[in-house]
Scaffold this motif. Structure first.
Motif, PDB file in Angstrom:
ATOM      1  N   ALA A   1      16.234 -53.019 -12.483  1.00 19.00           N
ATOM      2  CA  ALA A   1      14.853 -53.494 -12.513  1.00 19.00           C
ATOM      3  C   ALA A   1      14.364 -53.742 -13.938  1.00 19.00           C
ATOM      4  CB  ALA A   1      13.943 -52.464 -11.843  1.00 19.00           C
ATOM      5  N   TRP A   2      15.113 -53.297 -14.924  1.00 21.70           N
ATOM      6  CA  TRP A   2      14.674 -53.303 -16.327  1.00 21.70           C
ATOM      7  C   TRP A   2      15.019 -54.606 -17.042  1.00 21.70           C
ATOM      8  CZ3 TRP A   2      11.696 -49.246 -17.500  1.00 21.70           C
ATOM      9  CH2 TRP A   2      11.807 -48.107 -16.702  1.00 21.70           C
ATOM     10  N   THR A   3      14.107 -55.054 -17.903  1.00 21.53           N
ATOM     11  CA  THR A   3      14.296 -56.263 -18.700  1.00 21.53           C
ATOM     12  C   THR A   3      14.007 -55.946 -20.157  1.00 21.53           C
ATOM     13  OG1 THR A   3      13.601 -57.646 -16.855  1.00 21.53           O
ATOM     14  CG2 THR A   3      13.526 -58.648 -19.028  1.00 21.53           C
TER      15      THR A   3
ATOM     16  N   PRO B   1      17.999 -45.919 -15.714  1.00 20.89           N
ATOM     17  CA  PRO B   1      17.531 -45.171 -14.540  1.00 20.89           C
ATOM     18  C   PRO B   1      17.084 -46.116 -13.419  1.00 20.89           C
ATOM     19  CG  PRO B   1      15.936 -45.029 -16.340  1.00 20.89           C
ATOM     20  CD  PRO B   1      17.135 -45.741 -16.871  1.00 20.89           C
ATOM     21  N   SER B   2      17.271 -45.667 -12.195  1.00 20.77           N
ATOM     22  CA  SER B   2      16.825 -46.453 -11.048  1.00 20.77           C
ATOM     23  C   SER B   2      15.309 -46.322 -10.902  1.00 20.77           C
ATOM     24  CB  SER B   2      17.524 -45.994  -9.774  1.00 20.77           C
ATOM     25  OG  SER B   2      17.146 -44.663  -9.474  1.00 20.77           O
ATOM     26  N   VAL B   3      14.702 -47.332 -10.299  1.00 13.51           N
ATOM     27  CA  VAL B   3      13.260 -47.326 -10.013  1.00 13.51           C
ATOM     28  C   VAL B   3      13.126 -47.594  -8.520  1.00 13.51           C
ATOM     29  CG1 VAL B   3      11.028 -48.361 -10.554  1.00 13.51           C
ATOM     30  CG2 VAL B   3      12.800 -48.254 -12.326  1.00 13.51           C
ATOM     31  N   THR B   4      12.641 -46.601  -7.762  1.00 13.48           N
ATOM     32  CA  THR B   4      12.610 -46.692  -6.315  1.00 13.48           C
ATOM     33  C   THR B   4      11.224 -46.363  -5.777  1.00 13.48           C
ATOM     34  OG1 THR B   4      14.888 -45.895  -6.323  1.00 13.48           O
ATOM     35  CG2 THR B   4      13.764 -45.918  -4.207  1.00 13.48           C
ATOM     36  N   THR B   5      10.693 -47.219  -4.913  1.00 17.36           N
ATOM     37  CA  THR B   5       9.449 -46.920  -4.203  1.00 17.36           C
ATOM     38  C   THR B   5       9.834 -46.097  -2.977  1.00 17.36           C
ATOM     39  OG1 THR B   5       8.435 -48.967  -4.958  1.00 17.36           O
ATOM     40  CG2 THR B   5       7.424 -47.890  -3.048  1.00 17.36           C
TER      41      THR B   5
ATOM     42  N   SER C   1      11.318 -53.022 -20.076  1.00 15.10           N
ATOM     43  CA  SER C   1      10.121 -52.882 -19.251  1.00 15.10           C
ATOM     44  C   SER C   1      10.417 -53.359 -17.835  1.00 15.10           C
ATOM     45  CB  SER C   1       8.964 -53.692 -19.844  1.00 15.10           C
ATOM     46  OG  SER C   1       9.269 -55.069 -19.827  1.00 15.10           O
ATOM     47  N   THR C   2       9.553 -52.946 -16.914  1.00 22.71           N
ATOM     48  CA  THR C   2       9.674 -53.403 -15.538  1.00 22.71           C
ATOM     49  C   THR C   2       8.310 -53.397 -14.857  1.00 22.71           C
ATOM     50  OG1 THR C   2      10.841 -53.143 -13.443  1.00 22.71           O
ATOM     51  CG2 THR C   2      10.231 -51.111 -14.580  1.00 22.71           C
ATOM     52  N   THR C   3       8.100 -54.383 -14.021  1.00 23.31           N
ATOM     53  CA  THR C   3       6.907 -54.454 -13.177  1.00 23.31           C
ATOM     54  C   THR C   3       7.296 -54.284 -11.710  1.00 23.31           C
ATOM     55  OG1 THR C   3       7.106 -56.861 -13.007  1.00 23.31           O
ATOM     56  CG2 THR C   3       5.663 -55.999 -14.742  1.00 23.31           C
ATOM     57  N   LYS C   4       8.618 -54.154 -11.463  1.00 16.82           N
ATOM     58  CA  LYS C   4       9.123 -54.068 -10.089  1.00 16.82           C
ATOM     59  C   LYS C   4      10.121 -52.935  -9.966  1.00 16.82           C
ATOM     60  CE  LYS C   4       8.534 -58.978  -9.378  1.00 16.82           C
ATOM     61  NZ  LYS C   4       9.159 -60.257  -9.093  1.00 16.82           N
ATOM     62  N   ASP C   5      10.350 -52.507  -8.725  1.00 17.74           N
ATOM     63  CA  ASP C   5      11.384 -51.499  -8.480  1.00 17.74           C
ATOM     64  C   ASP C   5      12.725 -52.200  -8.281  1.00 17.74           C
ATOM     65  OD1 ASP C   5      11.378 -52.492  -5.869  1.00 17.74           O
ATOM     66  OD2 ASP C   5      10.538 -50.670  -4.993  1.00 17.74           O
ATOM     67  N   ASP C   6      13.758 -51.445  -7.978  1.00 20.46           N
ATOM     68  CA  ASP C   6      15.093 -52.017  -7.808  1.00 20.46           C
ATOM     69  C   ASP C   6      15.180 -52.991  -6.631  1.00 20.46           C
ATOM     70  OD1 ASP C   6      16.001 -50.610 -10.000  1.00 20.46           O
ATOM     71  OD2 ASP C   6      16.894 -48.992  -8.829  1.00 20.46           O
TER      72      ASP C   6
ATOM     73  N   VAL D   1      11.563 -42.656 -10.780  1.00 21.94           N
ATOM     74  CA  VAL D   1      12.472 -43.149 -11.815  1.00 21.94           C
ATOM     75  C   VAL D   1      13.502 -42.045 -11.999  1.00 21.94           C
ATOM     76  CG1 VAL D   1      12.689 -43.881 -14.211  1.00 21.94           C
ATOM     77  CG2 VAL D   1      10.630 -44.481 -12.908  1.00 21.94           C
ATOM     78  N   LYS D   2      14.765 -42.383 -11.717  1.00 25.70           N
ATOM     79  CA  LYS D   2      15.776 -41.327 -11.658  1.00 25.70           C
ATOM     80  C   LYS D   2      17.082 -41.792 -12.287  1.00 25.70           C
ATOM     81  CE  LYS D   2      17.947 -38.314  -8.254  1.00 25.70           C
ATOM     82  NZ  LYS D   2      17.985 -37.920  -6.869  1.00 25.70           N
ATOM     83  N   GLY D   3      17.741 -40.877 -12.979  1.00 25.30           N
ATOM     84  CA  GLY D   3      19.056 -41.165 -13.540  1.00 25.30           C
ATOM     85  C   GLY D   3      19.164 -40.726 -14.977  1.00 25.30           C
ATOM     86  N   VAL D   4      19.829 -41.543 -15.762  1.00 24.93           N
ATOM     87  CA  VAL D   4      20.015 -41.277 -17.181  1.00 24.93           C
ATOM     88  C   VAL D   4      19.629 -42.526 -17.959  1.00 24.93           C
ATOM     89  CG1 VAL D   4      21.870 -39.587 -16.843  1.00 24.93           C
ATOM     90  CG2 VAL D   4      22.439 -41.994 -17.107  1.00 24.93           C
ATOM     91  N   THR D   5      19.486 -42.358 -19.248  1.00 25.38           N
ATOM     92  CA  THR D   5      19.222 -43.500 -20.121  1.00 25.38           C
ATOM     93  C   THR D   5      20.464 -43.770 -20.951  1.00 25.38           C
ATOM     94  OG1 THR D   5      18.395 -42.140 -21.926  1.00 25.38           O
ATOM     95  CG2 THR D   5      16.773 -42.914 -20.312  1.00 25.38           C
ATOM     96  N   PRO D   6      20.552 -44.953 -21.539  1.00 19.97           N
ATOM     97  CA  PRO D   6      21.651 -45.203 -22.467  1.00 19.97           C
ATOM     98  C   PRO D   6      21.565 -44.233 -23.643  1.00 19.97           C
ATOM     99  CG  PRO D   6      20.528 -47.246 -21.888  1.00 19.97           C
ATOM    100  CD  PRO D   6      19.703 -46.130 -21.346  1.00 19.97           C
TER     101      PRO D   6
END
Length: 192
Positions: free
Chosen positions: A39-41, A184-188, A76-81, A94-99
């Motif tokens: 979802a990230w840009t 990280p994932s972005v989930t609603t 940034s993101t305005t949307k989920d996965d 927002v779950k997971g790890v970052t670079p």
């Protein structure tokens, strides 16, 4: 007389189309030189002298100070996965790890680019204050209602966006995939 009228009409149409296209690109941006991971840009050239003219116009309009290329990168993101807009009335995880990065921040903004006002005055998390799992992953709950653990209040805004800034990181122009930069994932997970 007809030739003058057609010429003036053509010039007016060209002016309206040109100004309209400029307004759209400076307010909504374009996908010139972007990195999309989940979802990230990110636009890694924004903090460099190689910035594209559309991003330059967008930054001039917003007045933001981009992270320099030598300092890090901003996602940034305005949307989920699943490509649903982030809604302040819904629960988002927002779950997971970052670079790899020496330091990172995750901040919640309204669609005007302002911090989302809330009673707790909690606007984001940093890599130093986040509660992590034993494997190094984390989970941030973004919701209008209080949640246990890492929680960001949305104050029920209609829509918002998230900004993840990575400082002192190898992520950059050559990054293209989740393997290069585990985002990280972005989930609603539900709406009230």
């Amino acid at each position: 007389m007809r030739l003058i009228f057609i010429t003036l009409l053509s010039l007016m149409i060209a002016t309206v189309v040109g100004l309209g296209a400029t307004w759209v690109t400076s307010t909504r941006g374009v996908n010139v030189g972007t990195i999309n991971i989940g979802a990230w840009t990110a636009r890694p050239k924004v903090g460099t002298s190689d910035i594209d003219p559309y991003s330059r116009a967008s930054i001039a309009r917003s007045g933001e100070l981009p992270v320099g290329a030598g300092d890090g990168i901003t996602f940034s993101t305005t949307k989920d996965d699943a490509q649903r807009r982030l809604d302040g009335r819904c629960d988002v995880v927002v779950k997971g790890v970052t670079p790899p990065a020496r330091f990172w921040t995750l901040t919640l903004y309204d669609m005007k680019g302002q911090l989302v006002a809330n009673a707790l005055q909690r606007y984001g998390f940093t890599s130093q204050e986040i509660v992590r799992e034993s494997n190094g992953s984390f989970e941030i709950k973004i919701s209008s209602r209080s949640r246990a653990g890492n929680w960001l209040p949305t104050a029920g805004v209609d829509h918002y966006f998230l900004v993840l800034r990575l400082y002192d990181t190898p992520v950059g122009v050559g990054t293209r995939t989740q393997k290069d930069a585990p985002m990280p994932s972005v989930t609603t997970v539900g709406c009230s």
